[in-house]
Design a protein around this motif. Structure first.
Motif, short mmCIF file in Angstrom:
data_model
loop_
_atom_site.label_atom_id
_atom_site.label_comp_id
_atom_site.label_asym_id
_atom_site.label_seq_id
_atom_site.Cartn_x
_atom_site.Cartn_y
_atom_site.Cartn_z
N LYS A 1 5.38 -21.32 5.18
CA LYS A 1 4.49 -21.99 6.12
C LYS A 1 3.83 -24.03 5.75
CE LYS A 1 1.10 -20.40 3.63
NZ LYS A 1 0.19 -21.53 2.78
N ASP A 2 4.91 -24.51 4.81
CA ASP A 2 4.41 -25.77 3.90
C ASP A 2 5.72 -26.37 4.12
OD1 ASP A 2 2.33 -24.82 2.78
OD2 ASP A 2 2.78 -24.13 0.20
N PHE A 3 6.92 -25.79 4.47
CA PHE A 3 8.19 -26.71 5.30
C PHE A 3 8.42 -26.70 7.23
CE2 PHE A 3 8.38 -26.09 0.98
CZ PHE A 3 9.25 -27.41 0.42
N THR A 4 8.25 -27.69 7.30
CA THR A 4 9.13 -28.18 9.18
C THR A 4 10.07 -27.43 9.20
OG1 THR A 4 10.03 -30.23 9.13
CG2 THR A 4 7.64 -30.08 8.60
N ALA A 5 10.20 -27.32 10.21
CA ALA A 5 11.76 -26.67 10.50
C ALA A 5 12.52 -27.98 10.78
CB ALA A 5 11.41 -26.26 12.41
N GLU A 6 12.61 -28.97 11.00
CA GLU A 6 13.46 -29.92 10.52
C GLU A 6 14.25 -29.94 9.34
OE1 GLU A 6 15.22 -33.14 9.49
OE2 GLU A 6 13.64 -32.46 8.83
N GLU A 7 12.83 -29.65 8.54
CA GLU A 7 13.10 -29.35 6.61
C GLU A 7 13.71 -28.15 6.35
OE1 GLU A 7 9.35 -32.13 4.84
OE2 GLU A 7 8.97 -30.04 5.50
N ILE A 8 13.24 -27.03 7.19
CA ILE A 8 14.77 -25.60 6.18
C ILE A 8 15.81 -25.95 7.14
CG2 ILE A 8 14.09 -23.50 7.48
CD1 ILE A 8 11.28 -23.60 6.97
N SER A 9 15.80 -27.06 8.76
CA SER A 9 16.89 -27.07 8.80
C SER A 9 18.12 -27.24 8.45
CB SER A 9 17.04 -27.72 10.27
OG SER A 9 17.06 -28.46 10.05
N ARG A 10 17.70 -28.51 6.32
CA ARG A 10 18.18 -28.95 6.05
C ARG A 10 19.22 -28.32 5.07
NH1 ARG A 10 14.19 -33.88 4.52
NH2 ARG A 10 14.08 -34.86 7.21
N LEU A 11 17.89 -27.25 4.81
CA LEU A 11 18.83 -25.96 3.45
C LEU A 11 20.12 -24.83 3.87
CD1 LEU A 11 15.34 -24.73 3.30
CD2 LEU A 11 15.91 -26.78 1.89
N ASP A 12 20.78 -24.97 2.66
CA ASP A 12 21.86 -24.48 2.43
C ASP A 12 21.12 -22.59 2.18
OD1 ASP A 12 23.75 -22.79 1.99
OD2 ASP A 12 25.40 -24.25 0.12
N ALA A 13 21.73 -21.48 3.16
CA ALA A 13 21.11 -20.76 2.83
C ALA A 13 22.20 -19.56 3.23
CB ALA A 13 19.79 -19.83 4.24
N GLY A 14 23.54 -19.80 2.71
CA GLY A 14 24.22 -18.96 2.59
C GLY A 14 25.54 -19.30 1.05
N SER A 15 24.73 -20.50 0.25
CA SER A 15 25.75 -20.57 -0.83
C SER A 15 25.28 -19.90 -2.17
CB SER A 15 25.54 -21.53 -1.63
OG SER A 15 26.51 -22.81 -0.91
N SER B 1 31.15 -18.82 -1.82
CA SER B 1 30.93 -20.02 -1.57
C SER B 1 31.18 -19.91 -0.01
CB SER B 1 31.78 -20.58 -2.39
OG SER B 1 33.32 -19.33 -2.20
N ARG B 2 32.32 -19.17 0.39
CA ARG B 2 33.37 -19.23 1.95
C ARG B 2 31.31 -19.16 2.80
NH1 ARG B 2 34.44 -12.92 3.98
NH2 ARG B 2 34.52 -14.53 5.49
N TYR B 3 30.47 -19.20 2.50
CA TYR B 3 29.67 -18.75 3.01
C TYR B 3 28.50 -20.71 3.37
CZ TYR B 3 29.53 -14.45 4.80
OH TYR B 3 30.78 -13.21 5.43
N LYS B 4 28.57 -21.43 2.28
CA LYS B 4 27.85 -22.90 2.74
C LYS B 4 27.87 -23.37 3.89
CE LYS B 4 28.68 -26.69 -0.31
NZ LYS B 4 29.56 -28.16 -1.24
N GLY B 5 26.58 -23.79 3.24
CA GLY B 5 26.72 -24.59 4.64
C GLY B 5 25.84 -23.61 5.76
N THR B 6 25.24 -22.50 5.82
CA THR B 6 24.94 -21.56 6.44
C THR B 6 23.58 -21.87 6.87
OG1 THR B 6 26.61 -19.64 6.12
CG2 THR B 6 24.54 -19.15 7.00
N ARG B 7 22.88 -21.82 7.61
CA ARG B 7 21.28 -22.42 7.89
C ARG B 7 20.42 -21.78 8.60
NH1 ARG B 7 21.91 -26.61 5.13
NH2 ARG B 7 24.01 -28.45 6.04
N VAL B 8 19.29 -21.00 7.79
CA VAL B 8 17.73 -19.85 8.31
C VAL B 8 17.73 -20.39 9.67
CG1 VAL B 8 15.20 -19.96 8.16
CG2 VAL B 8 17.02 -20.84 6.10
#
Length: 290
Positions: A104-118, A122-129
């Motif tokens: 709730k403290d982050f914008t959608a754009e900020e969250i879109s930068r995060l890696d949600a797979g590594s 390693s095969r999922y590196k770069g997966t997004r929320v």
């Protein structure tokens, strides 16, 4: 109280430890096994609550998936289980000074930068929320069905109405999908009551294990009681099936989180309507063999 309710309640209260033969599942035709729901997608094999996890479930042949919905600081609905980003993304590295890294403290754009797979591999590196809109588009593309959990509604006032509006905009509240492809669940009684009041046609599930005596009250707004497998018995399931939910059909039960064949066989004997699992292939083999 109807005779079938009284009988089942007596059985559950007095003889819960007695073996009870499974009855036909309320959500399936007689002779079918329980529905298998991929928990946060096929989350034993791909990072949970991502597009990769529901694609993996689809590739494995599973149509039902489950997810969790929360809201960003700027009002975007996103698919993530925890109310913090720390466990399943690299937020601590990207934003080191913003602990405790609450969604709730982050914008959608900020969250879109995060890696949600590594974190998963390693095969999922770069997966997004994914945003909920992105997620629903993928579920539609995969011809899948969804158990959607409204997570932590106390943190996000109005999230029920917002979620329903997005589902409507994406075509998920049309009669065909509404009856056969969507369930909305929550641990929050208030949240489920709100969903039922706003859109009475939606099938809803309460996450928890109310007492048998309390089931009539829950049956006013919940079609399902979705309980941990550790908290149920054959007697409880039998009693639950004796009450009719808000749409005039017997209450159903999906049980979670079942990841072993032995447990899958046990809850199948109880007569559950569905099994929520991180390992849908393991459950499918066990239930098919049973």
């Amino acid at each position: 109280m109807h005779a079938r309710v009284a009988a089942a309640t007596t059985t559950a209260l007095i003889g819960a430890t007695v073996a009870i033969l499974p009855t036909p599942h309320a959500g399936a035709a007689a002779g079918d096994g329980p529905v298998i729901v991929s928990h946060r997608g096929a989350s034993a094999y791909a990072p949970e609550n991502t597009l990769a996890s529901i694609d993996k479930a689809a590739a494995m042949g599973f149509s039902w998936v489950e997810n969790d919905v929360q809201r960003t600081r700027d009002g975007e609905l996103v698919v993530i289980h925890d109310d913090t980003l720390a466990r399943t993304t690299d937020v601590e590295q990207v934003y080191p000074n913003r602990a405790p890294w609450k969604v709730k403290d982050f914008t959608a754009e900020e969250i879109s930068r995060l890696d949600a797979g590594s974190w998963f591999g390693s095969r999922y590196k770069g997966t997004r929320v994914p945003t909920l809109k992105q997620y629903m588009n993928r579920v539609s593309r995969n011809h899948q069905k969804l158990v959607l959990e409204i997570k932590n509604p106390e943190l996000y006032p109005g999230i029920e109405r917002q979620t329903l509006r997005l589902l409507g905009n994406e075509g998920w509240l049309k009669p065909g999908r509404l009856k056969r492809r969507l369930i909305v669940q929550s641990f929050s009684i208030g949240s489920l009551r709100t969903v039922h009041r706003l859109r009475p046609g939606i099938k809803t599930g309460y996450l928890g294990t109310p007492s048998i005596a309390a089931l009539p009250a829950y049956a006013e707004f919940a079609d399902q009681i979705n309980a941990s497998y550790t908290s149920i018995s054959a007697g409880y399931v039998s009693a639950l099936h004796s009450f009719d939910g808000p749409h005039g059909k017997p209450l159903e039960i999906l049980t979670w989180t079942v990841n072993s064949g032995d447990t899958a066989r046990r809850v199948t004997r109880y007569g559950v309507d569905g099994i929520i699992t991180n390992t849908p292939d393991v459950v499918r083999r066990a239930v098919t063999a049973y």
